[in-house]
Design a protein around this motif. Structure first.
Motif, PDB file in Angstrom:
ATOM      1  N   ALA A  68       0.827  -1.205   0.000  1.00 27.82           N
ATOM      2  CA  ALA A  68       0.000   0.000   0.000  1.00 27.82           C
ATOM      3  C   ALA A  68       0.864   1.259   0.000  1.00 27.82           C
ATOM      4  O   ALA A  68       0.566   2.236  -0.718  1.00 27.82           O
ATOM      5  CB  ALA A  68      -0.920  -0.011   1.222  1.00 27.82           C
ATOM      6  N   PHE A  69       1.953   1.256   0.778  1.00 23.57           N
ATOM      7  CA  PHE A  69       2.834   2.421   0.831  1.00 23.57           C
ATOM      8  C   PHE A  69       3.471   2.688  -0.528  1.00 23.57           C
ATOM      9  O   PHE A  69       3.525   3.841  -0.996  1.00 23.57           O
ATOM     10  CB  PHE A  69       3.907   2.204   1.897  1.00 23.57           C
ATOM     11  CG  PHE A  69       4.925   3.305   1.966  1.00 23.57           C
ATOM     12  CD1 PHE A  69       4.636   4.495   2.610  1.00 23.57           C
ATOM     13  CD2 PHE A  69       6.175   3.149   1.384  1.00 23.57           C
ATOM     14  CE1 PHE A  69       5.570   5.518   2.664  1.00 23.57           C
ATOM     15  CE2 PHE A  69       7.118   4.165   1.434  1.00 23.57           C
ATOM     16  CZ  PHE A  69       6.820   5.351   2.083  1.00 23.57           C
ATOM     17  N   MET A  70       3.947   1.634  -1.181  1.00 21.64           N
ATOM     18  CA  MET A  70       4.580   1.817  -2.488  1.00 21.64           C
ATOM     19  C   MET A  70       3.567   2.257  -3.533  1.00 21.64           C
ATOM     20  O   MET A  70       3.891   3.031  -4.442  1.00 21.64           O
ATOM     21  CB  MET A  70       5.258   0.513  -2.929  1.00 21.64           C
ATOM     22  CG  MET A  70       6.534   0.200  -2.169  1.00 21.64           C
ATOM     23  SD  MET A  70       7.742   1.533  -2.232  1.00 21.64           S
ATOM     24  CE  MET A  70       8.013   1.659  -4.005  1.00 21.64           C
ATOM     25  N   GLY A  71       2.321   1.781  -3.425  1.00 22.99           N
ATOM     26  CA  GLY A  71       1.300   2.226  -4.358  1.00 22.99           C
ATOM     27  C   GLY A  71       1.057   3.714  -4.259  1.00 22.99           C
ATOM     28  O   GLY A  71       0.980   4.429  -5.269  1.00 22.99           O
ATOM     29  N   VAL A  72       0.950   4.221  -3.009  1.00 23.15           N
ATOM     30  CA  VAL A  72       0.761   5.667  -2.815  1.00 23.15           C
ATOM     31  C   VAL A  72       1.999   6.439  -3.263  1.00 23.15           C
ATOM     32  O   VAL A  72       1.901   7.488  -3.917  1.00 23.15           O
ATOM     33  CB  VAL A  72       0.442   5.955  -1.329  1.00 23.15           C
ATOM     34  CG1 VAL A  72       0.378   7.454  -1.075  1.00 23.15           C
ATOM     35  CG2 VAL A  72      -0.865   5.301  -0.936  1.00 23.15           C
ATOM     36  N   LEU A  73       3.180   5.930  -2.920  1.00 21.45           N
ATOM     37  CA  LEU A  73       4.419   6.622  -3.293  1.00 21.45           C
ATOM     38  C   LEU A  73       4.593   6.699  -4.807  1.00 21.45           C
ATOM     39  O   LEU A  73       4.966   7.753  -5.351  1.00 21.45           O
ATOM     40  CB  LEU A  73       5.611   5.906  -2.657  1.00 21.45           C
ATOM     41  CG  LEU A  73       6.992   6.539  -2.881  1.00 21.45           C
ATOM     42  CD1 LEU A  73       7.044   7.906  -2.217  1.00 21.45           C
ATOM     43  CD2 LEU A  73       8.093   5.639  -2.325  1.00 21.45           C
ATOM     44  N   LEU A  74       4.324   5.593  -5.504  1.00 22.80           N
ATOM     45  CA  LEU A  74       4.451   5.600  -6.963  1.00 22.80           C
ATOM     46  C   LEU A  74       3.444   6.550  -7.605  1.00 22.80           C
ATOM     47  O   LEU A  74       3.754   7.232  -8.590  1.00 22.80           O
ATOM     48  CB  LEU A  74       4.259   4.182  -7.509  1.00 22.80           C
ATOM     49  CG  LEU A  74       5.381   3.181  -7.211  1.00 22.80           C
ATOM     50  CD1 LEU A  74       4.992   1.793  -7.692  1.00 22.80           C
ATOM     51  CD2 LEU A  74       6.681   3.619  -7.877  1.00 22.80           C
ATOM     52  N   TYR A  75       2.242   6.618  -7.027  1.00 27.61           N
ATOM     53  CA  TYR A  75       1.249   7.542  -7.582  1.00 27.61           C
ATOM     54  C   TYR A  75       1.689   8.994  -7.383  1.00 27.61           C
ATOM     55  O   TYR A  75       1.596   9.812  -8.310  1.00 27.61           O
ATOM     56  CB  TYR A  75      -0.107   7.319  -6.919  1.00 27.61           C
ATOM     57  CG  TYR A  75      -1.124   8.352  -7.311  1.00 27.61           C
ATOM     58  CD1 TYR A  75      -1.724   8.332  -8.566  1.00 27.61           C
ATOM     59  CD2 TYR A  75      -1.478   9.365  -6.423  1.00 27.61           C
ATOM     60  CE1 TYR A  75      -2.658   9.294  -8.927  1.00 27.61           C
ATOM     61  CE2 TYR A  75      -2.409  10.330  -6.775  1.00 27.61           C
ATOM     62  CZ  TYR A  75      -2.989  10.291  -8.030  1.00 27.61           C
ATOM     63  OH  TYR A  75      -3.897  11.252  -8.375  1.00 27.61           O
ATOM     64  N   LEU A  76       2.179   9.328  -6.192  1.00 32.27           N
ATOM     65  CA  LEU A  76       2.574  10.714  -5.919  1.00 32.27           C
ATOM     66  C   LEU A  76       3.809  11.110  -6.715  1.00 32.27           C
ATOM     67  O   LEU A  76       3.907  12.242  -7.212  1.00 32.27           O
ATOM     68  CB  LEU A  76       2.835  10.890  -4.422  1.00 32.27           C
ATOM     69  CG  LEU A  76       1.622  10.733  -3.495  1.00 32.27           C
ATOM     70  CD1 LEU A  76       2.044  10.842  -2.039  1.00 32.27           C
ATOM     71  CD2 LEU A  76       0.554  11.769  -3.823  1.00 32.27           C
ATOM     72  N   CYS A  77       4.779  10.189  -6.843  1.00 36.62           N
ATOM     73  CA  CYS A  77       6.047  10.527  -7.501  1.00 36.62           C
ATOM     74  C   CYS A  77       5.995  10.366  -9.017  1.00 36.62           C
ATOM     75  O   CYS A  77       6.665  11.114  -9.735  1.00 36.62           O
ATOM     76  CB  CYS A  77       7.167   9.663  -6.933  1.00 36.62           C
ATOM     77  SG  CYS A  77       7.471   9.928  -5.171  1.00 36.62           S
ATOM     78  N   LEU A  78       5.229   9.383  -9.505  1.00 35.55           N
ATOM     79  CA  LEU A  78       5.227   9.099 -10.936  1.00 35.55           C
ATOM     80  C   LEU A  78       3.866   9.352 -11.581  1.00 35.55           C
ATOM     81  O   LEU A  78       3.789   9.976 -12.637  1.00 35.55           O
ATOM     82  CB  LEU A  78       5.639   7.642 -11.177  1.00 35.55           C
ATOM     83  CG  LEU A  78       7.010   7.226 -10.622  1.00 35.55           C
ATOM     84  CD1 LEU A  78       7.262   5.760 -10.905  1.00 35.55           C
ATOM     85  CD2 LEU A  78       8.112   8.080 -11.216  1.00 35.55           C
TER      86      LEU A  78
END
Length: 330
Positions: free
Chosen positions: A284-294
């Motif tokens: 879940a953390f990586m999903g949010v991070l990838l959405y915000l950054c990429l």
């Protein structure tokens, strides 16, 4: 709990069950031209829901996985009563939705039992919450449909309109595929996918094969850890992802669990839930991070893993006599 609190009488549940079944049958009978579902369809949906609540409840309680009945219910009514899409939707709702909500009802009771909440208070809270939410949903839907012009019609709505009703389109597509067209034209003798029906038998036999293997090799303790409902239910998460994503999920989960159980059994017995929660939280953390950054920057990563197509013939025509480059001719 039984010594300190009065239990919920069974006749409370029976009265609510009979009231709802009677109301549903009356509505389907009175509005038969609109709803299309006959009275025997309501009875059959209730039988399906009651028959599957106990086994799927056991699977849910022991594995935290709950196989859904949406495809099975659509399949059943699509074969018995083809050509009626609204009836297909209602049968799926009464058959699958009733079972899912019944298990959710049991989950709430289980949580209330652990929290030492009086059973009758839990029952009243659940009934009131369900009644209020149903009225709010119905009122909100009625208000939206009467005040927003062209709601759910993507061709007439502005491009920036949020009222496209994506979930309703999923229901609509299912009603056309399973109700209007019918599984007989897809998975029956009139379709091209009748061999898929054998997987129903394979799924029913698979748990017995594991049981036989455990009886044949009792010293192999890892065999009893194989739970076919979990393995088969996890496949339901595969369609939104490419095959490489699904394979990596299986590989990471299996290797981490196997290594921890094999070499750190004491640690595993104490922290297996923490490991599972950590893997889920990391995803879940990586999903949010990838959405915000990429994602917000419209950055796409094109590599072998994202380009893999597990079914190159999926776009080929299936009608007889139609030719297409790279596709077989039927």
């Amino acid at each position: 709990m039984r010594k300190n609190y009065r239990q919920v009488p069974e006749w409370w549940f029976i009265c609510i069950l009979l009231f709802n079944i009677t109301a549903i049958m009356f509505i389907c009978r009175y509005y038969n031209d609109q709803l299309q579902l006959p009275w025997w369809g309501v009875v059959l949906a209730c039988v399906v829901a009651l028959s599957f609540t106990l086994p799927i409840g056991i699977i849910r309680a022991t594995t935290n996985q709950a196989p859904a009945l949406n495809v099975i219910t659509e399949y059943i009514i699509g074969y018995i009563y083809p050509g009626y899409p609204i009836a297909n939707i209602l049968f799926k709702t009464y058959g699958n939705g009733s079972m899912k909500l019944g298990i959710s009802f049991l989950q709430d009771f289980k949580l209330g039992h652990y929290m030492k909440i009086p059973p009758r208070s839990m029952f009243v809270a659940q009934i009131l919450g369900t009644t209020i939410s149903a009225l709010v949903h119905l009122t909100t839907a009625w208000w939206l449909m009467s005040t927003i012009p062209n709601i759910c019609d993507r061709e007439l709505l502005p491009a920036s309109s949020p009222w496209t009703c994506p979930s309703d389109h999923v229901f609509y597509d299912a009603s056309v595929i399973w109700g209007l067209i019918g599984p007989h034209r897809i998975f029956g003798e009139l379709g091209h996918y009748s061999a898929i029906n054998w997987f129903f038998l394979a799924g029913a036999i698979a748990p017995f094969l594991v049981w036989l293997a455990h009886k044949a090799f009792p010293n192999k303790h890892w065999i009893r850890l194989i739970t076919m409902p979990v393995i088969l239910a996890s496949v339901a998460e595969m369609p939104p992802a490419t095959p490489v994503n699904y394979a990596s999920w299986v590989l990471v989960g299996f290797l981490s669990g196997f290594v921890a159980y094999r070499y750190y059994r004491g640690w595993w017995s104490r922290h297996n839930y923490a490991l599972s929660g950590g893997l889920d939280a990391g995803l879940a953390f990586m999903g949010v991070l990838l959405y915000l950054c990429l994602g917000m920057e419209n950055v796409n990563l094109n590599w072998w893993g994202s380009e893999v197509d597990g079914c190159p013939l999926a776009s080929c025509p299936t009608a007889q006599g139609v030719t297409a480059q790279g596709c077989p001719l039927y």
